[in-house]
Enzyme design. Structure first.
Site, short mmCIF file in Angstrom:
data_model
loop_
_atom_site.label_atom_id
_atom_site.label_comp_id
_atom_site.label_asym_id
_atom_site.label_seq_id
_atom_site.Cartn_x
_atom_site.Cartn_y
_atom_site.Cartn_z
N TRP A 199 0.91 -1.21 0.10
CA TRP A 199 -0.22 -0.03 0.08
C TRP A 199 0.90 1.00 0.25
CZ3 TRP A 199 -4.29 -0.53 -2.25
CH2 TRP A 199 -5.24 -1.69 -1.98
N ASP B 296 -0.91 6.39 6.56
CA ASP B 296 -2.08 5.62 6.25
C ASP B 296 -2.36 4.56 7.15
OD1 ASP B 296 -3.93 3.84 5.04
OD2 ASP B 296 -2.70 3.42 3.38
N LYS C 266 -11.75 -1.79 7.14
CA LYS C 266 -10.98 -2.62 7.60
C LYS C 266 -11.29 -2.93 9.08
CE LYS C 266 -8.88 -2.91 3.94
NZ LYS C 266 -7.81 -1.80 3.20
C1 LIG Z 1 -7.42 -1.50 1.98
C2 LIG Z 1 -6.00 -0.50 1.98
C3 LIG Z 1 -5.99 0.56 1.05
C4 LIG Z 1 -6.84 0.79 0.01
O1 LIG Z 1 -8.10 1.17 0.41
P1 LIG Z 1 -9.36 1.54 -0.66
O2 LIG Z 1 -10.35 1.97 0.12
O3 LIG Z 1 -9.70 0.32 -1.35
O4 LIG Z 1 -8.76 2.47 -1.78
C5 LIG Z 1 -4.98 1.53 1.27
N1 LIG Z 1 -4.20 1.41 2.39
C6 LIG Z 1 -4.25 0.36 3.29
C7 LIG Z 1 -3.39 0.46 4.42
C8 LIG Z 1 -5.23 -0.81 3.04
O5 LIG Z 1 -5.33 -1.71 3.95
#
Ligand SMILES: *Cc1c(COP(=O)(O)O)cnc(C)c1O
Length: 361
Positions: A101, A173, A197
Protein backbone atom coordinates in the site's frame (compact mmCIF):
# COMPACT_ATOMS: atom_id res chain seq x y z
CA UNK A 1 -21.82 -16.75 15.23
CA UNK A 2 -22.30 -18.58 11.96
CA UNK A 3 -18.81 -18.08 10.50
CA UNK A 4 -15.41 -16.80 11.55
CA UNK A 5 -14.63 -14.21 8.92
CA UNK A 6 -10.91 -13.46 8.40
CA UNK A 7 -11.41 -11.22 5.38
CA UNK A 8 -8.94 -8.35 5.05
CA UNK A 9 -11.63 -5.87 4.11
CA UNK A 10 -14.46 -5.24 3.94
CA UNK A 11 -14.32 -7.30 7.04
CA UNK A 12 -16.04 -8.42 10.16
CA UNK A 13 -18.10 -5.86 12.09
CA UNK A 14 -18.87 -6.53 15.77
CA UNK A 15 -22.06 -8.63 16.02
CA UNK A 16 -23.44 -6.14 18.57
CA UNK A 17 -23.03 -3.32 16.05
CA UNK A 18 -24.66 -5.36 13.27
CA UNK A 19 -27.57 -6.22 15.56
CA UNK A 20 -28.11 -2.62 16.62
CA UNK A 21 -28.05 -1.43 13.01
CA UNK A 22 -30.55 -4.13 12.09
CA UNK A 23 -32.84 -3.21 14.94
CA UNK A 24 -32.78 0.48 13.97
CA UNK A 25 -32.75 -0.04 10.22
CA UNK A 26 -36.42 0.63 9.45
CA UNK A 27 -37.19 2.86 12.39
CA UNK A 28 -34.38 5.01 13.73
CA UNK A 29 -35.12 6.39 17.22
CA UNK A 30 -38.86 6.23 16.64
CA UNK A 31 -38.77 8.52 13.59
CA UNK A 32 -40.59 5.99 11.42
CA UNK A 33 -37.75 5.85 8.92
CA UNK A 34 -34.21 4.58 8.67
CA UNK A 35 -30.95 6.56 8.75
CA UNK A 36 -30.39 5.72 5.07
CA UNK A 37 -33.66 7.46 4.17
CA UNK A 38 -33.03 10.87 5.68
CA UNK A 39 -31.35 13.92 4.26
CA UNK A 40 -27.80 14.39 5.43
CA UNK A 41 -28.83 17.96 6.26
CA UNK A 42 -31.59 17.09 8.66
CA UNK A 43 -30.83 17.71 12.31
CA UNK A 44 -31.44 14.01 13.06
CA UNK A 45 -28.59 12.98 10.78
CA UNK A 46 -26.39 15.93 11.75
CA UNK A 47 -26.59 14.67 15.33
CA UNK A 48 -25.48 11.19 14.21
CA UNK A 49 -22.60 12.71 12.25
CA UNK A 50 -21.44 15.00 15.01
CA UNK A 51 -21.60 12.29 17.62
CA UNK A 52 -19.46 10.00 15.48
CA UNK A 53 -16.83 12.70 15.10
CA UNK A 54 -16.90 13.53 18.80
CA UNK A 55 -16.43 9.85 19.69
CA UNK A 56 -13.52 9.44 17.29
CA UNK A 57 -11.92 12.55 18.76
CA UNK A 58 -12.36 11.13 22.24
CA UNK A 59 -11.11 7.63 21.38
CA UNK A 60 -8.01 8.91 19.60
CA UNK A 61 -7.49 11.98 21.75
CA UNK A 62 -7.50 14.23 18.69
CA UNK A 63 -6.61 17.83 19.62
CA UNK A 64 -8.70 20.80 18.46
CA UNK A 65 -6.06 21.95 16.03
CA UNK A 66 -6.82 18.89 13.88
CA UNK A 67 -9.74 18.64 11.47
CA UNK A 68 -11.59 15.34 11.09
CA UNK A 69 -13.05 14.92 7.59
CA UNK A 70 -15.51 12.20 6.56
CA UNK A 71 -15.10 11.53 2.86
CA UNK A 72 -15.45 9.05 0.03
CA UNK A 73 -12.96 7.77 -2.51
CA UNK A 74 -11.18 5.30 -0.26
CA UNK A 75 -7.54 4.97 0.64
CA UNK A 76 -6.76 5.25 -3.08
CA UNK A 77 -8.53 8.61 -3.24
CA UNK A 78 -6.33 9.87 -0.43
CA UNK A 79 -3.19 8.64 -2.24
CA UNK A 80 -4.05 11.44 -4.70
CA UNK A 81 -5.42 13.87 -2.11
CA UNK A 82 -2.17 13.85 -0.10
CA UNK A 83 0.06 15.25 -2.88
CA UNK A 84 -2.73 17.44 -4.27
CA UNK A 85 -3.13 19.09 -0.87
CA UNK A 86 0.42 19.07 0.44
CA UNK A 87 2.90 18.95 -2.41
CA UNK A 88 3.63 22.20 -4.28
CA UNK A 89 4.36 21.85 -8.02
CA UNK A 90 8.04 22.52 -7.40
CA UNK A 91 8.30 20.60 -4.12
CA UNK A 92 9.13 17.01 -3.31
CA UNK A 93 8.05 14.40 -0.76
CA UNK A 94 9.68 11.36 0.83
CA UNK A 95 7.85 8.02 0.65
CA UNK A 96 8.91 5.30 3.11
CA UNK A 97 7.85 2.12 1.36
CA UNK A 98 7.28 -0.97 3.48
CA UNK A 99 4.89 -2.96 1.32
CA UNK A 100 2.05 -2.97 -1.17
CA UNK A 101 0.00 0.00 0.00
CA UNK A 102 2.81 2.48 0.62
CA UNK A 103 4.15 1.52 -2.82
CA UNK A 104 0.77 2.27 -4.38
CA UNK A 105 0.73 5.66 -2.65
CA UNK A 106 4.26 6.37 -3.86
CA UNK A 107 3.33 5.48 -7.44
CA UNK A 108 0.21 7.62 -7.41
CA UNK A 109 2.31 10.62 -6.44
CA UNK A 110 5.33 9.87 -8.63
CA UNK A 111 3.40 9.03 -11.79
CA UNK A 112 0.87 11.85 -11.63
CA UNK A 113 1.69 14.68 -9.28
CA UNK A 114 5.34 15.30 -8.80
CA UNK A 115 8.66 14.52 -7.25
CA UNK A 116 8.20 11.56 -4.91
CA UNK A 117 11.42 10.17 -3.42
CA UNK A 118 11.34 6.43 -2.89
CA UNK A 119 12.91 4.98 0.26
CA UNK A 120 12.84 1.18 0.32
CA UNK A 121 12.44 0.37 4.00
CA UNK A 122 12.03 -3.41 4.09
CA UNK A 123 14.91 -5.85 3.68
CA UNK A 124 15.44 -9.57 4.30
CA UNK A 125 17.26 -10.56 7.48
CA UNK A 126 19.65 -13.47 8.00
CA UNK A 127 16.71 -15.88 8.38
CA UNK A 128 15.25 -14.77 5.08
CA UNK A 129 12.42 -12.97 6.82
CA UNK A 130 11.23 -9.48 6.00
CA UNK A 131 12.30 -6.81 8.45
CA UNK A 132 11.73 -3.07 8.57
CA UNK A 133 14.91 -1.07 8.05
CA UNK A 134 14.16 2.08 10.03
CA UNK A 135 17.55 3.54 9.11
CA UNK A 136 16.15 4.20 5.63
CA UNK A 137 13.44 6.46 7.04
CA UNK A 138 15.41 9.69 6.70
CA UNK A 139 13.82 12.83 5.38
CA UNK A 140 15.49 14.81 2.66
CA UNK A 141 15.93 18.42 3.85
CA UNK A 142 13.21 20.57 2.31
CA UNK A 143 10.68 17.77 1.86
CA UNK A 144 7.04 18.91 1.95
CA UNK A 145 6.11 15.76 3.86
CA UNK A 146 7.15 12.20 4.60
CA UNK A 147 4.67 9.41 3.96
CA UNK A 148 4.33 5.94 5.45
CA UNK A 149 1.78 3.19 6.01
CA UNK A 150 1.58 2.14 9.64
CA UNK A 151 0.19 -1.30 8.89
CA UNK A 152 0.78 -3.01 5.56
CA UNK A 153 -2.40 -5.04 5.19
CA UNK A 154 -1.13 -7.20 2.31
CA UNK A 155 2.36 -7.91 3.63
CA UNK A 156 1.52 -8.29 7.31
CA UNK A 157 4.09 -5.69 8.38
CA UNK A 158 3.36 -3.14 11.10
CA UNK A 159 5.44 -0.19 12.23
CA UNK A 160 5.81 -0.03 16.00
CA UNK A 161 8.26 2.89 15.86
CA UNK A 162 8.00 6.20 14.10
CA UNK A 163 10.90 7.90 12.37
CA UNK A 164 12.26 11.11 13.89
CA UNK A 165 11.73 13.61 11.12
CA UNK A 166 11.75 16.96 12.89
CA UNK A 167 9.32 19.54 11.54
CA UNK A 168 8.48 17.74 8.31
CA UNK A 169 4.84 16.62 8.49
CA UNK A 170 4.45 12.86 8.78
CA UNK A 171 1.52 11.51 6.78
CA UNK A 172 0.27 8.05 7.70
CA UNK A 173 -2.08 5.58 6.09
CA UNK A 174 -3.78 3.77 8.98
CA UNK A 175 -6.51 2.07 6.97
CA UNK A 176 -6.01 -1.28 8.64
CA UNK A 177 -4.71 -0.40 12.11
CA UNK A 178 -6.86 2.57 13.03
CA UNK A 179 -8.10 2.24 16.62
CA UNK A 180 -6.26 -1.05 17.14
CA UNK A 181 -3.95 0.60 19.68
CA UNK A 182 -3.36 4.03 21.20
CA UNK A 183 -1.35 6.38 19.03
CA UNK A 184 -0.18 9.94 19.56
CA UNK A 185 -2.00 11.96 16.91
CA UNK A 186 0.25 14.98 17.48
CA UNK A 187 3.15 13.06 15.90
CA UNK A 188 1.34 13.24 12.55
CA UNK A 189 0.55 15.97 10.06
CA UNK A 190 -2.25 13.87 8.68
CA UNK A 191 -3.73 10.41 9.17
CA UNK A 192 -5.87 8.82 6.47
CA UNK A 193 -7.93 5.67 6.67
CA UNK A 194 -10.59 3.78 4.80
CA UNK A 195 -13.23 2.57 7.25
CA UNK A 196 -13.82 -0.86 5.77
CA UNK A 197 -11.05 -2.71 7.64
CA UNK A 198 -11.60 -1.84 11.26
CA UNK A 199 -14.58 0.41 11.57
CA UNK A 200 -17.54 0.29 9.20
CA UNK A 201 -18.84 -0.80 5.80
CA UNK A 202 -16.89 0.30 2.71
CA UNK A 203 -17.42 3.76 1.26
CA UNK A 204 -16.22 5.97 4.09
CA UNK A 205 -12.75 7.47 4.26
CA UNK A 206 -11.52 9.64 7.10
CA UNK A 207 -8.76 12.24 7.09
CA UNK A 208 -7.44 13.63 10.34
CA UNK A 209 -5.29 16.61 9.44
CA UNK A 210 -3.52 19.39 11.31
CA UNK A 211 -5.35 22.58 10.47
CA UNK A 212 -2.27 24.59 9.50
CA UNK A 213 -1.67 22.11 6.65
CA UNK A 214 -5.09 22.80 5.16
CA UNK A 215 -5.61 25.38 2.45
CA UNK A 216 -2.58 24.80 0.24
CA UNK A 217 -4.14 22.53 -2.36
CA UNK A 218 -3.20 22.85 -5.99
CA UNK A 219 -5.55 24.92 -8.08
CA UNK A 220 -6.68 21.94 -10.13
CA UNK A 221 -7.21 19.69 -7.11
CA UNK A 222 -10.80 18.42 -7.47
CA UNK A 223 -12.93 20.28 -4.93
CA UNK A 224 -14.07 17.00 -3.47
CA UNK A 225 -10.46 16.05 -2.60
CA UNK A 226 -9.56 19.51 -1.30
CA UNK A 227 -9.33 19.29 2.47
CA UNK A 228 -10.08 23.03 2.81
CA UNK A 229 -13.38 22.58 0.98
CA UNK A 230 -14.33 19.53 3.04
CA UNK A 231 -13.39 21.30 6.25
CA UNK A 232 -15.38 24.40 5.34
CA UNK A 233 -18.49 22.38 4.51
CA UNK A 234 -18.06 20.05 7.51
CA UNK A 235 -17.71 17.03 5.21
CA UNK A 236 -21.05 17.79 3.55
CA UNK A 237 -19.86 19.46 0.37
CA UNK A 238 -21.44 16.56 -1.44
CA UNK A 239 -23.74 13.86 -0.09
CA UNK A 240 -21.67 11.77 2.30
CA UNK A 241 -22.06 8.04 2.78
CA UNK A 242 -24.60 8.47 5.53
CA UNK A 243 -24.98 4.78 6.25
CA UNK A 244 -21.26 4.11 6.72
CA UNK A 245 -20.90 7.28 8.78
CA UNK A 246 -23.71 6.10 11.06
CA UNK A 247 -22.20 2.61 11.29
CA UNK A 248 -18.83 4.13 12.18
CA UNK A 249 -20.53 5.93 15.05
CA UNK A 250 -21.95 2.65 16.32
CA UNK A 251 -18.51 1.05 16.13
CA UNK A 252 -16.98 3.97 18.06
CA UNK A 253 -19.61 3.53 20.79
CA UNK A 254 -18.80 -0.18 20.91
CA UNK A 255 -15.08 0.60 21.29
CA UNK A 256 -15.71 3.17 24.01
CA UNK A 257 -17.93 0.77 25.96
CA UNK A 258 -15.31 -1.97 26.00
CA UNK A 259 -12.56 0.32 27.24
CA UNK A 260 -11.11 2.19 24.26
CA UNK A 261 -7.93 1.67 22.30
CA UNK A 262 -5.84 0.52 25.27
CA UNK A 263 -8.19 -2.41 25.82
CA UNK A 264 -8.26 -3.14 22.09
CA UNK A 265 -4.48 -3.17 22.02
CA UNK A 266 -4.44 -5.68 24.87
CA UNK A 267 -6.87 -7.90 22.98
CA UNK A 268 -5.03 -7.56 19.70
CA UNK A 269 -1.73 -8.50 21.33
CA UNK A 270 -3.34 -11.53 22.93
CA UNK A 271 -4.95 -12.70 19.70
CA UNK A 272 -1.91 -12.16 17.50
CA UNK A 273 0.48 -13.82 19.97
CA UNK A 274 -1.74 -16.87 20.16
CA UNK A 275 -1.65 -17.21 16.40
CA UNK A 276 2.01 -16.37 15.76
CA UNK A 277 3.26 -18.51 18.64
CA UNK A 278 1.47 -21.48 17.18
CA UNK A 279 2.77 -20.82 13.66
CA UNK A 280 6.36 -20.41 14.90
CA UNK A 281 6.28 -23.72 16.73
CA UNK A 282 4.96 -25.65 13.80
CA UNK A 283 7.27 -26.54 10.90
CA UNK A 284 4.19 -27.12 8.76
CA UNK A 285 3.72 -23.31 8.60
CA UNK A 286 6.00 -20.38 7.82
CA UNK A 287 5.87 -16.69 8.64
CA UNK A 288 7.80 -14.49 6.27
CA UNK A 289 7.87 -11.42 8.48
CA UNK A 290 10.42 -11.08 11.30
CA UNK A 291 8.92 -11.19 14.78
CA UNK A 292 9.44 -7.55 15.71
CA UNK A 293 7.62 -6.23 12.65
CA UNK A 294 4.62 -8.56 12.45
CA UNK A 295 1.22 -7.00 12.11
CA UNK A 296 -1.12 -7.61 15.01
CA UNK A 297 -4.12 -7.52 12.71
CA UNK A 298 -3.03 -9.08 9.41
CA UNK A 299 -1.24 -12.36 10.05
CA UNK A 300 0.39 -13.47 6.80
CA UNK A 301 1.69 -17.04 6.59
CA UNK A 302 2.39 -19.88 4.19
CA UNK A 303 2.02 -23.60 4.25
CA UNK A 304 5.46 -25.17 3.97
CA UNK A 305 3.95 -27.27 1.19
CA UNK A 306 2.09 -24.81 -1.01
CA UNK A 307 0.53 -27.64 -3.03
CA UNK A 308 -1.88 -28.01 -0.13
CA UNK A 309 -3.19 -24.43 -0.39
CA UNK A 310 -6.45 -25.25 -2.16
CA UNK A 311 -7.16 -28.17 0.14
CA UNK A 312 -6.40 -26.00 3.15
CA UNK A 313 -8.87 -23.34 2.08
CA UNK A 314 -11.59 -25.90 1.30
CA UNK A 315 -11.27 -27.58 4.66
CA UNK A 316 -11.10 -24.29 6.51
CA UNK A 317 -14.33 -23.24 4.86
CA UNK A 318 -15.97 -26.49 5.84
CA UNK A 319 -15.11 -25.53 9.42
CA UNK A 320 -16.66 -22.06 8.96
CA UNK A 321 -13.26 -20.37 8.82
CA UNK A 322 -13.48 -18.09 5.79
CA UNK A 323 -11.46 -15.40 4.04
CA UNK A 324 -8.04 -16.92 4.70
CA UNK A 325 -6.65 -16.71 1.18
CA UNK A 326 -3.70 -14.30 0.91
CA UNK A 327 -3.77 -11.17 -1.25
CA UNK A 328 -3.28 -11.91 -4.94
CA UNK A 329 0.06 -10.09 -5.15
CA UNK A 330 1.55 -12.30 -2.44
CA UNK A 331 -0.25 -15.66 -2.42
CA UNK A 332 -0.18 -17.83 0.68
CA UNK A 333 -2.57 -17.24 3.55
CA UNK A 334 -3.67 -14.26 5.57
CA UNK A 335 -5.78 -14.17 8.70
CA UNK A 336 -7.08 -10.68 9.35
CA UNK A 337 -7.97 -10.42 13.00
CA UNK A 338 -9.17 -6.88 13.40
CA UNK A 339 -10.87 -5.33 16.42
CA UNK A 340 -14.15 -7.12 15.76
CA UNK A 341 -12.62 -10.62 15.77
CA UNK A 342 -12.96 -12.18 19.21
CA UNK A 343 -10.28 -14.46 20.62
CA UNK A 344 -12.64 -17.43 20.19
CA UNK A 345 -12.27 -16.98 16.44
CA UNK A 346 -8.50 -17.17 16.70
CA UNK A 347 -8.73 -20.22 18.98
CA UNK A 348 -10.90 -21.94 16.39
CA UNK A 349 -8.40 -21.08 13.69
CA UNK A 350 -5.46 -22.40 15.69
CA UNK A 351 -7.32 -25.65 16.43
CA UNK A 352 -7.92 -26.09 12.70
CA UNK A 353 -4.30 -25.25 11.83
CA UNK A 354 -3.16 -27.95 14.23
CA UNK A 355 -5.54 -30.58 12.90
CA UNK A 356 -4.73 -29.81 9.29
CA UNK A 357 -1.01 -30.05 9.95
CA UNK A 358 -1.42 -33.37 11.72
CA UNK A 359 -3.56 -34.82 8.96
CA UNK A 360 -1.00 -33.86 6.30
CA UNK A 361 2.35 -34.44 8.01
C1 LIG B 1 -7.26 -1.46 1.91
C2 LIG B 1 -6.17 -0.48 2.02
C3 LIG B 1 -6.04 0.59 1.14
C4 LIG B 1 -6.94 0.79 -0.04
O1 LIG B 1 -8.16 1.25 0.34
P1 LIG B 1 -9.33 1.52 -0.73
O2 LIG B 1 -10.38 2.10 0.15
O3 LIG B 1 -9.68 0.23 -1.36
O4 LIG B 1 -8.81 2.50 -1.72
C5 LIG B 1 -5.03 1.50 1.36
N1 LIG B 1 -4.18 1.35 2.38
C6 LIG B 1 -4.26 0.32 3.25
C7 LIG B 1 -3.27 0.22 4.36
C8 LIG B 1 -5.26 -0.62 3.09
O5 LIG B 1 -5.34 -1.65 3.95
Amino acid sequence: MSVWNFSAGPSMIPPEVMAQAQQEFCDFHGLGMGVVEMSHRWPEFMAVAQEAEALLRELMNIPDNYAVLFEQGGGRGQFAAVPLNLLPEDGFADYFVTGHWSRCAYKECAERYGDARLHECVVKDDNGQYVVDYSQMQVTPGASYAYLCLNETVNGIELFKLPEIGDVPLIADMSSDILTRPIDVTKFGAIIFGAQKNVAPAGLTVTIVRKDLIGKARKYCPSILDWAVLDKYESMYNTPNTFAWYMAGLAFQWIKALGGTAELERRNIEKSELLYNFLDQHPFYRCQVAKADRSRVNCVFNLANEDLNAEFLTQAKARNLIGLKGHKVLGGMRASIYNAMPIEGVRNLVAFLEEFAQAHS
